[in-house]
Design a protein around this motif. Structure first.
Motif, PDB file in Angstrom:
ATOM      1  N   TYR A  61       4.133   6.925  -3.774  1.00 61.56           N
ATOM      2  CA  TYR A  61       3.921   7.174  -5.202  1.00 61.56           C
ATOM      3  C   TYR A  61       4.005   8.664  -5.490  1.00 61.56           C
TER       4      TYR A  61
ATOM      5  N   ASN B 105      -0.808   7.793   1.199  1.00 66.83           N
ATOM      6  CA  ASN B 105       0.075   7.369   0.107  1.00 66.83           C
ATOM      7  C   ASN B 105       1.318   6.729   0.716  1.00 66.83           C
TER       8      ASN B 105
ATOM      9  N   ILE C  67      -2.070   5.978 -13.356  1.00 67.94           N
ATOM     10  CA  ILE C  67      -1.760   5.108 -12.224  1.00 67.94           C
ATOM     11  C   ILE C  67      -1.616   3.668 -12.700  1.00 67.94           C
TER      12      ILE C  67
ATOM     13  N   PHE D  46      -2.952   8.979  -4.120  1.00 71.65           N
ATOM     14  CA  PHE D  46      -2.094   9.106  -5.295  1.00 71.65           C
ATOM     15  C   PHE D  46      -1.401  10.447  -5.448  1.00 71.65           C
TER      16      PHE D  46
END
Length: 186
Positions: A110, A106, A142, A99
């Motif tokens: 994101y 990732n 998230i 994240f």
């Protein structure tokens, strides 16, 4: 029916009768990538493919032997994955990889400045209470961003002999079958 209605309210229509909704001349399409060796995931993706087609998506499902190339190239709209959330019982490493902007896994790209700030605070936390507070805030952000869609969870059945094993607690992830509190019965 509600999903199709929402898409139509958003301006998507099947203008040529082929069953695929379009908006401004662009078909509503999705490319799904799944790993061939993960048969349960492939089956989930096939169900998803069928459901999306019913509401007007053009769907291409690509089942691959090696998913790394597709992930690294970003050659997907949806990538069906299975992850163990934390290799050490603490989700910080998973959060950093998945994240953080530019995180090593990732693959969806994101990026959220607030999440990055919270990750830095999580990593610098001197105590578990602060760290867990940041983890909770990151998790909520998230979820609010809908950056990842967690749409299935595999059941895991555990069996043990209570005469030989004590302090066993079932965990929500198969990765943590035994932890530091599990002990032989004396």
């Amino acid at each position: 029916a509600r999903a199709k209605q929402l898409l139509e309210e958003a301006g998507y229509q099947d203008t040529n009768g082929d069953g695929v909704l379009e908006k401004d001349g662009t078909p509503l399409s999705v490319h799904i990538v799944a790993l061939a060796s993960q048969t349960a995931q492939v089956q989930l993706c096939q169900v998803l493919e069928s459901d999306l087609k019913q509401i007007g998506f053009a769907v291409s499902l690509e089942v691959v032997e090696n998913i790394n190339d597709a992930r690294s190239a970003g050659a997907f709209d949806l990538c069906c994955e299975s992850f163990n959330m934390a290799s050490n019982g603490n989700p910080t490493s998973f959060i950093n990889r998945m994240f953080a902007t530019g995180g090593s896994t990732n693959y969806g790209g994101y990026s959220n400045a607030e999440v990055d700030r919270l990750i830095q605070e999580m990593n610098a936390a001197a105590d578990l209470e602060t760290q867990y507070d940041r983890i909770e805030k990151i998790s909520q952000q998230i979820a609010d961003d809908c950056s990842f869609i967690f749409f299935a969870h595999k059941y895991f059945t555990g069996a043990y002999n209570t005469a030989k094993i004590g302090n066993y607690e079932s965990q929500p992830c198969e990765y943590y079958i035994l932890d530091s509190s599990t002990a032989p019965v004396q």
